[in-house]
Design a protein around this motif. Sequence first.
Motif, PDB file in Angstrom:
ATOM      1  N   GLN A  80     -13.698  30.143 -33.435  1.00 33.86           N
ATOM      2  CA  GLN A  80     -13.593  31.142 -32.379  1.00 33.86           C
ATOM      3  C   GLN A  80     -12.130  31.463 -32.087  1.00 33.86           C
TER       4      GLN A  80
ATOM      5  N   ASP B   5      -6.850  28.744 -23.702  1.00 32.22           N
ATOM      6  CA  ASP B   5      -7.088  27.768 -24.773  1.00 32.22           C
ATOM      7  C   ASP B   5      -5.767  27.366 -25.427  1.00 32.22           C
TER       8      ASP B   5
ATOM      9  N   THR C 234     -13.573  23.003 -16.145  1.00 27.12           N
ATOM     10  CA  THR C 234     -13.296  24.079 -17.107  1.00 27.12           C
ATOM     11  C   THR C 234     -12.495  23.549 -18.283  1.00 27.12           C
TER      12      THR C 234
ATOM     13  N   LYS D  22     -14.783  21.485 -20.528  1.00 30.98           N
ATOM     14  CA  LYS D  22     -15.685  22.333 -21.312  1.00 30.98           C
ATOM     15  C   LYS D  22     -14.939  23.016 -22.455  1.00 30.98           C
ATOM     16  N   ARG D  23     -13.725  23.492 -22.159  1.00 23.50           N
ATOM     17  CA  ARG D  23     -12.943  24.168 -23.200  1.00 23.50           C
ATOM     18  C   ARG D  23     -12.551  23.200 -24.316  1.00 23.50           C
TER      19      ARG D  23
ATOM     20  N   ALA E  92     -14.087  20.404 -25.133  1.00 24.41           N
ATOM     21  CA  ALA E  92     -15.328  20.055 -25.850  1.00 24.41           C
ATOM     22  C   ALA E  92     -15.721  21.174 -26.815  1.00 24.41           C
ATOM     23  N   ARG E  93     -15.618  22.427 -26.367  1.00 20.53           N
ATOM     24  CA  ARG E  93     -15.963  23.569 -27.223  1.00 20.53           C
ATOM     25  C   ARG E  93     -15.031  23.629 -28.430  1.00 20.53           C
ATOM     26  N   MET E  94     -13.722  23.416 -28.194  1.00 20.18           N
ATOM     27  CA  MET E  94     -12.767  23.498 -29.300  1.00 20.18           C
ATOM     28  C   MET E  94     -12.938  22.344 -30.288  1.00 20.18           C
TER      29      MET E  94
ATOM     30  N   GLU F 231     -15.932  20.918 -30.828  1.00 16.27           N
ATOM     31  CA  GLU F 231     -17.208  21.230 -31.470  1.00 16.27           C
ATOM     32  C   GLU F 231     -17.070  22.308 -32.536  1.00 16.27           C
ATOM     33  N   ASN F 232     -16.263  23.343 -32.258  1.00 18.77           N
ATOM     34  CA  ASN F 232     -16.164  24.437 -33.227  1.00 18.77           C
ATOM     35  C   ASN F 232     -15.065  24.226 -34.269  1.00 18.77           C
TER      36      ASN F 232
ATOM     37  N   THR G   4     -11.754  23.857 -33.797  1.00 15.32           N
ATOM     38  CA  THR G   4     -10.400  24.277 -33.459  1.00 15.32           C
ATOM     39  C   THR G   4      -9.512  23.052 -33.280  1.00 15.32           C
TER      40      THR G   4
END
Length: 139
Positions: free
Chosen positions: A2, A8, A36, A39-40, A42-44, A46-47, A49
């Motif tokens: 992403q 980020d 926040t 979550k950011r 964790a998302r990075m 997971e994807n 990054t």
Amino acid sequence: MQELDPTDRRLIAELRSDGRAPMAQLASRIGISRATAEKRVARMVENGTILGFTVRARDETSSIRAVMMIEVAGRATSAVIRNLKEIPELHTLHTTNGGWDLIAELRADSLGDFDRVLREVRLIDGVLNSETSLLLSSA
């Protein structure tokens, strides 16, 4: 992967600066909530990054540092990289384009260790040629 927004990118910069800082502190530095930030991150992770977290140790002032450019035979790059990663004095390893296939940063405690590492690298099957430059000072 992403695309990263400015928040980020700032979060990654803060993690690079201090990866052990509490999430609440990192969030406060960039003006977002702890939730926040969590979550950011964790998302990075997971994807893909963020690939992982590491420790940066202070360099010993007496250590010998160098950059080694390495030429690899044909399709042996993956095997050569696996072998190079087993040499603890190689701190970073990069693939590149141009005349050299790989660039490695070496750190050794003595000239004897430095010499041993050069020999080990040159003995790896698939290494055709190498050129090493000592790093004398940093600007």
